[in-house]
Design a protein around this motif. Structure first.
Motif, PDB file in Angstrom:
ATOM      1  N   PHE A 213       1.031  -1.293  -0.116  1.00 55.85           N
ATOM      2  CA  PHE A 213       0.391  -0.132   0.189  1.00 55.85           C
ATOM      3  C   PHE A 213       0.578   1.734   0.910  1.00 55.85           C
ATOM      4  O   PHE A 213       0.238   2.141  -0.962  1.00 55.85           O
ATOM      5  N   CYS A 214       2.616   0.889   0.946  1.00 55.49           N
ATOM      6  CA  CYS A 214       3.329   2.361   0.605  1.00 55.49           C
ATOM      7  C   CYS A 214       4.145   3.006  -1.119  1.00 55.49           C
ATOM      8  O   CYS A 214       3.620   3.764  -1.206  1.00 55.49           O
ATOM      9  N   VAL A 215       3.567   1.385  -1.658  1.00 56.07           N
ATOM     10  CA  VAL A 215       4.437   2.060  -2.913  1.00 56.07           C
ATOM     11  C   VAL A 215       3.368   2.412  -3.513  1.00 56.07           C
ATOM     12  O   VAL A 215       3.658   3.737  -4.156  1.00 56.07           O
ATOM     13  N   SER A 216       1.664   1.898  -3.868  1.00 53.21           N
ATOM     14  CA  SER A 216       1.045   2.718  -4.464  1.00 53.21           C
ATOM     15  C   SER A 216       0.955   3.510  -3.772  1.00 53.21           C
ATOM     16  O   SER A 216       0.687   4.583  -4.721  1.00 53.21           O
ATOM     17  N   PHE A 217       0.320   4.238  -2.661  1.00 53.94           N
ATOM     18  CA  PHE A 217       0.211   5.123  -2.414  1.00 53.94           C
ATOM     19  C   PHE A 217       1.092   6.796  -2.246  1.00 53.94           C
ATOM     20  O   PHE A 217       0.999   7.631  -3.020  1.00 53.94           O
ATOM     21  N   ALA A 218       2.331   5.819  -2.752  1.00 50.00           N
ATOM     22  CA  ALA A 218       3.622   6.783  -3.204  1.00 50.00           C
ATOM     23  C   ALA A 218       3.790   7.506  -4.551  1.00 50.00           C
ATOM     24  O   ALA A 218       3.624   8.645  -4.844  1.00 50.00           O
ATOM     25  N   VAL A 219       3.016   6.288  -5.512  1.00 51.08           N
ATOM     26  CA  VAL A 219       3.378   6.244  -6.448  1.00 51.08           C
ATOM     27  C   VAL A 219       1.169   7.568  -6.866  1.00 51.08           C
ATOM     28  O   VAL A 219       2.016   8.076  -7.657  1.00 51.08           O
ATOM     29  N   LEU A 220       0.381   7.594  -6.143  1.00 50.00           N
ATOM     30  CA  LEU A 220      -0.609   8.001  -6.481  1.00 50.00           C
ATOM     31  C   LEU A 220      -0.159   8.983  -6.257  1.00 50.00           C
ATOM     32  O   LEU A 220      -0.388  10.424  -6.449  1.00 50.00           O
ATOM     33  N   GLY A 221       0.616   9.590  -4.926  1.00 49.89           N
ATOM     34  CA  GLY A 221       1.569  11.069  -4.661  1.00 49.89           C
ATOM     35  C   GLY A 221       0.879  12.216  -4.287  1.00 49.89           C
ATOM     36  O   GLY A 221       0.794  13.346  -5.018  1.00 49.89           O
ATOM     37  N   LEU A 222      -0.627  12.129  -3.592  1.00 50.70           N
ATOM     38  CA  LEU A 222      -1.689  12.994  -3.592  1.00 50.70           C
ATOM     39  C   LEU A 222      -1.616  14.425  -3.754  1.00 50.70           C
ATOM     40  O   LEU A 222      -1.666  15.082  -5.060  1.00 50.70           O
ATOM     41  N   LEU A 223      -0.613  14.785  -3.227  1.00 55.40           N
ATOM     42  CA  LEU A 223      -0.220  16.475  -2.596  1.00 55.40           C
ATOM     43  C   LEU A 223       0.753  16.953  -4.279  1.00 55.40           C
ATOM     44  O   LEU A 223       0.822  18.052  -4.605  1.00 55.40           O
ATOM     45  N   PRO A 224       2.185  15.489  -4.484  1.00 58.71           N
ATOM     46  CA  PRO A 224       2.458  15.974  -5.179  1.00 58.71           C
ATOM     47  C   PRO A 224       1.679  16.310  -6.733  1.00 58.71           C
ATOM     48  O   PRO A 224       1.989  16.663  -7.763  1.00 58.71           O
ATOM     49  N   SER A 225       1.194  15.457  -7.256  1.00 60.26           N
ATOM     50  CA  SER A 225      -0.025  15.465  -8.170  1.00 60.26           C
ATOM     51  C   SER A 225      -0.963  15.815  -8.677  1.00 60.26           C
ATOM     52  O   SER A 225      -0.963  16.997  -9.501  1.00 60.26           O
ATOM     53  N   PHE A 226      -1.604  15.948  -7.267  1.00 63.55           N
ATOM     54  CA  PHE A 226      -2.305  17.573  -7.630  1.00 63.55           C
ATOM     55  C   PHE A 226      -1.508  18.953  -7.666  1.00 63.55           C
ATOM     56  O   PHE A 226      -1.987  19.849  -8.394  1.00 63.55           O
ATOM     57  N   ALA A 227       0.083  19.399  -7.432  1.00 64.87           N
ATOM     58  CA  ALA A 227       0.304  20.143  -7.641  1.00 64.87           C
ATOM     59  C   ALA A 227       0.677  20.226  -8.772  1.00 64.87           C
ATOM     60  O   ALA A 227       0.525  21.281  -9.492  1.00 64.87           O
ATOM     61  N   SER A 228       1.037  19.094  -9.675  1.00 64.01           N
ATOM     62  CA  SER A 228       1.876  19.488 -10.467  1.00 64.01           C
ATOM     63  C   SER A 228       0.694  19.284 -12.123  1.00 64.01           C
ATOM     64  O   SER A 228       1.138  19.577 -12.773  1.00 64.01           O
ATOM     65  N   THR A 229      -0.941  19.134 -12.096  1.00 62.87           N
ATOM     66  CA  THR A 229      -2.074  19.048 -12.414  1.00 62.87           C
ATOM     67  C   THR A 229      -2.876  20.169 -12.297  1.00 62.87           C
ATOM     68  O   THR A 229      -3.735  20.194 -12.741  1.00 62.87           O
ATOM     69  N   LEU A 230      -2.941  21.012 -11.066  1.00 62.25           N
ATOM     70  CA  LEU A 230      -4.071  22.110 -10.687  1.00 62.25           C
ATOM     71  C   LEU A 230      -3.984  23.126 -11.641  1.00 62.25           C
ATOM     72  O   LEU A 230      -5.234  23.655 -12.323  1.00 62.25           O
ATOM     73  N   TYR A 231      -3.085  23.010 -13.035  1.00 61.86           N
ATOM     74  CA  TYR A 231      -3.503  24.086 -14.741  1.00 61.86           C
ATOM     75  C   TYR A 231      -4.348  23.253 -15.068  1.00 61.86           C
ATOM     76  O   TYR A 231      -5.306  23.805 -15.376  1.00 61.86           O
ATOM     77  N   TYR A 232      -4.561  21.641 -14.836  1.00 57.74           N
ATOM     78  CA  TYR A 232      -5.922  21.229 -16.018  1.00 57.74           C
ATOM     79  C   TYR A 232      -7.158  21.726 -14.610  1.00 57.74           C
ATOM     80  O   TYR A 232      -7.874  21.598 -14.584  1.00 57.74           O
ATOM     81  N   GLY A 233      -6.702  20.583 -13.423  1.00 56.77           N
ATOM     82  CA  GLY A 233      -7.586  20.976 -12.924  1.00 56.77           C
ATOM     83  C   GLY A 233      -9.003  22.286 -12.596  1.00 56.77           C
ATOM     84  O   GLY A 233      -9.610  22.209 -12.359  1.00 56.77           O
ATOM     85  N   MET A 234      -7.999  23.103 -12.837  1.00 64.48           N
ATOM     86  CA  MET A 234      -8.498  24.606 -11.496  1.00 64.48           C
ATOM     87  C   MET A 234      -7.968  24.459 -13.403  1.00 64.48           C
ATOM     88  O   MET A 234      -9.330  25.905 -13.475  1.00 64.48           O
ATOM     89  N   GLY A 235      -7.646  24.953 -14.032  1.00 65.48           N
ATOM     90  CA  GLY A 235      -8.075  26.332 -15.767  1.00 65.48           C
ATOM     91  C   GLY A 235      -8.985  25.575 -16.615  1.00 65.48           C
ATOM     92  O   GLY A 235      -8.613  26.733 -17.225  1.00 65.48           O
ATOM     93  N   TYR A 236      -9.219  24.076 -16.256  1.00 66.64           N
ATOM     94  CA  TYR A 236     -10.088  23.838 -17.326  1.00 66.64           C
ATOM     95  C   TYR A 236     -11.681  24.089 -17.527  1.00 66.64           C
ATOM     96  O   TYR A 236     -12.278  25.141 -17.927  1.00 66.64           O
ATOM     97  N   ALA A 237     -12.158  24.120 -15.496  1.00 66.46           N
ATOM     98  CA  ALA A 237     -13.512  24.115 -15.426  1.00 66.46           C
ATOM     99  C   ALA A 237     -13.880  25.179 -13.609  1.00 66.46           C
ATOM    100  O   ALA A 237     -14.365  25.241 -13.342  1.00 66.46           O
ATOM    101  N   GLY A 238     -12.302  25.203 -13.884  1.00 65.42           N
ATOM    102  CA  GLY A 238     -12.192  26.276 -11.773  1.00 65.42           C
ATOM    103  C   GLY A 238     -12.472  25.480 -10.730  1.00 65.42           C
ATOM    104  O   GLY A 238     -12.361  23.915 -11.083  1.00 65.42           O
ATOM    105  N   THR A 239     -13.226  26.157  -9.540  1.00 65.48           N
ATOM    106  CA  THR A 239     -13.453  25.523  -8.496  1.00 65.48           C
ATOM    107  C   THR A 239     -14.437  24.371  -8.827  1.00 65.48           C
ATOM    108  O   THR A 239     -14.085  23.282  -8.062  1.00 65.48           O
ATOM    109  N   ALA A 240     -15.368  24.698  -9.823  1.00 65.89           N
ATOM    110  CA  ALA A 240     -16.603  23.711  -9.487  1.00 65.89           C
ATOM    111  C   ALA A 240     -15.922  22.606 -10.313  1.00 65.89           C
ATOM    112  O   ALA A 240     -16.592  21.673  -9.803  1.00 65.89           O
TER     113      ALA A 240
END
Length: 577
Positions: A72-99
């Motif tokens: 689970f630790c390896v899997s959660f490390a690969v998931l990497g919620l915090l860095p993944s979110f930081a790296s893809t914020l451009y798409y999540g926020m930039g395409y549709a905003g907070t909704a």
């Protein structure tokens, strides 16, 4: 004399059958026939995990030093919620905003959790390093199995091999953004980002070459830090938020957070929300790692599927909390997306937090990103090894070797690192070009995830033999939801953000080219050559053949139960179909 030899051989076969269980008695869906009996070489003994692996056609080659927690630790490390979110914020926020970040995340998670649950069920029945590739071969049957396996394997490999480069690129960008915050006169360039990312790749390749026991400990520590950092960031951002310095309220009103859709694309609001799912999908694409680590995990057909389901569920819940925190505290989306820092998450932090807190949060994210890149490197190397073991990749004779000292696939690690470094040359093509590796990771991974699920749901049906972890009567409905979700998202992930006269090379979504181009070449290779020699997973364990109990077969091809070496599906009663 001949009769005496035959009698002796039959006696040996009978003794071996008494000592070992047949494939039909194991909780697996295998390329071997239901009546085949895997047998160890002279002097070898198998435990329960090794018997299950042998029933799938493979001899044990790794030490089983992963547990449910470390997997689970390896899997959660690969998931990497915090860095993944930081790296893809451009798409999540930039395409549709907070909704898109709030209720959009919840909608996307219905499909993603369905994919994870269906994958976990397959893992319980077929706990091998090949994972989805093996499952596609077995479930598609003799006629279509090799092609399904070929497409699944290559799509999964493309997703895996771009995982570490994309994560490390995001980590490098955050490091340089932190340097810019500390020294406003410093502006990072593409060349510096490239060299720093390559440096991180080399460090990870060295670490991924360690023995399994060391890797498990390192990833356990990294994943634990990842979880702690995530909780700290979720708490510290709203606590230290300084929106009042901009003359604003402490938090954005709920009506704006949930109701306002940012016009970040040229499409209708609904399509923009769907396009923002790239952030969710890429962030949540690491939960397949336990499948690929199954041959190194104890009690694999229970622990590995549990780790898959736990990773997706935990990541979905905590990821949504992080989305809510950012959605309620963001000051101005345009400023975040257009900042000279070149990293939207860093720009967001600068807007809402005091400088010392910004650097602290970025530091936590960078360390978590480093751990995530390491997990991606490990998972990708196991996939490469599994495919090379079946001669699916070029230079397979080198890539399938297990280092005699570390007992890990070191050659596969460094091969993936070389490919990843070449992919990173996209940095010099601009932000749109390098951004394609994020879309590729999401698209390639979920296509590979869903091919065996689709086959299992719509073609195999009740001929699938579930393992000890299964969905019961909900298996088919959940599989239908998973398949429909991915079928919807594949074209969405290839759409450019602008249309009409505004669309030019700089605004083009290169995902279809960067992913579709290699997949077309793979299909051409199949038609011209591979269909003649590639038959899916290759059995490498000795086994007594169905209908010929006296003969011990040295397995070479998949599906020893058929004369042409094709795969056989075993149903719930142990019957070959």
């Amino acid at each position: 004399m001949a009769a005496r030899n035959n009698s002796t051989t039959s006696s040996v076969g009978a003794q071996q059958r008494d000592r070992k269980r047949s494939v039909a008695e194991e909780p697996v869906t295998s390329v071997l026939s239901g009546g085949d009996v895997p047998v160890p070489r002279d002097g070898e003994t198998w435990d329960a995990d090794e018997e299950v692996l042998a029933a799938l056609g493979y001899k044990p080659e790794f030490k089983r030093e992963f547990t449910l927690w470390t997997t689970f630790c390896v899997s959660f490390a690969v998931l990497g919620l915090l860095p993944s979110f930081a790296s893809t914020l451009y798409y999540g926020m930039g395409y549709a905003g907070t909704a898109g970040m709030t209720w959009g995340w919840l909608v996307a998670m219905i499909g993603i959790q369905s994919v994870a649950a269906s994958m976990a069920e397959l893992c319980s029945s077929m706990p091998t390093s090949g994972g989805l590739y093996y499952a596609a071969a077995v479930l598609a049957g003799p006629r279509w199995g090799p092609l399904a396996s070929w497409l699944t394997g290559w799509s999964n490999w493309f997703g895996q091999v771009t995982g570490a480069p994309s994560v490390n690129y995001g980590t490098a960008a955050m490091i340089l953004a932190a340097a810019s915050i500390q020294n406003p006169d410093y502006v990072p360039n593409d060349y510096q980002t490239f060299l720093l990312t390559i440096f991180i790749m080399i460090i990870h390749a060295c670490m991924a070459s360690f023995p399994t026991r060391w890797i498990a400990k390192v990833n356990s520590a990294g994943s634990t830090f990842n979880m702690i950092a995530l909780v700290i960031v979720i708490i510290i951002i709203p606590a230290a938020c300084d929106r009042t310095a901009h003359g604003l309220s402490k938090f954005n009103p709920s009506s704006a957070v949930w109701g306002d859709i940012y016009e970040g694309t040229s499409y209708p609001a609904g399509v923009s929300v769907l396009m923002s799912f790239i952030s969710v999908i890429w962030t949540m694409s690491g939960y397949d790692s336990p499948f690929h680590l199954a041959e190194e995990c104890s009690n694999a057909n229970i622990a590995s599927p549990r780790a898959i389901f736990m990773t997706s569920a935990t990541g979905g819940i905590f990821g949504w909390f992080l989305q809510l925190v950012v959605a309620y505290t963001v000051v101005d989306i345009d400023t975040v997306l257009g900042s000279d820092l070149g990293q939207p998450f860093a720009a967001y932090l600068v807007d809402v937090l005091p400088k010392p807190v910004v650097l602290a949060v970025l530091s936590l994210t960078i360390i978590a990103g480093f751990a995530m890149g390491q997990g991606c490197m490990i998972a990708a190397s196991r996939v490469t090894f599994a495919y090379a073991r079946d001669d699916c990749l070029p230079f397979s004779f080198l890539l399938k070797k297990v280092n005699t000292r570390t007992r890990t696939p070191v050659n596969a690690v460094w091969f993936n690192s070389l490919v990843g470094c070449l992919v990173l040359l996209l940095i010099f093509g601009g932000s749109i070009a390098i951004g394609a590796i994020f879309s590729i990771g999401a698209l390639a991974a979920f296509v590979a995830f869903t091919i065996p699920i689709f086959i299992r749901v719509f073609f195999v049906g009740n001929n699938f033999r579930p393992g000890p972890w299964n969905l019961g009567r909900f298996s088919i409905p959940i599989g239908v939801v998973a398949s429909a979700f991915v079928a919807l998202m594949v074209p969405i992930l290839c759409l450019p953000s602008v249309t009409g006269s505004d669309l030019d090379a700089s605004g083009m979504n290169w995902t279809a080219v960067v992913y579709g181009g290699p997949m077309i070449l793979v299909m051409i290779w199949w038609v011209v050559s591979a269909r003649k020699w590639f038959k899916g997973p290759k059995v490498n364990v000795q086994h007594m053949m169905l209908g010929n109990e006296g003969a011990v077969i040295e397995g070479k091809e998949a599906g020893s139960g058929s004369e042409d070496g094709e795969a056989v599906v075993v149903d719930g009663k142990g019957k070959a179909t």
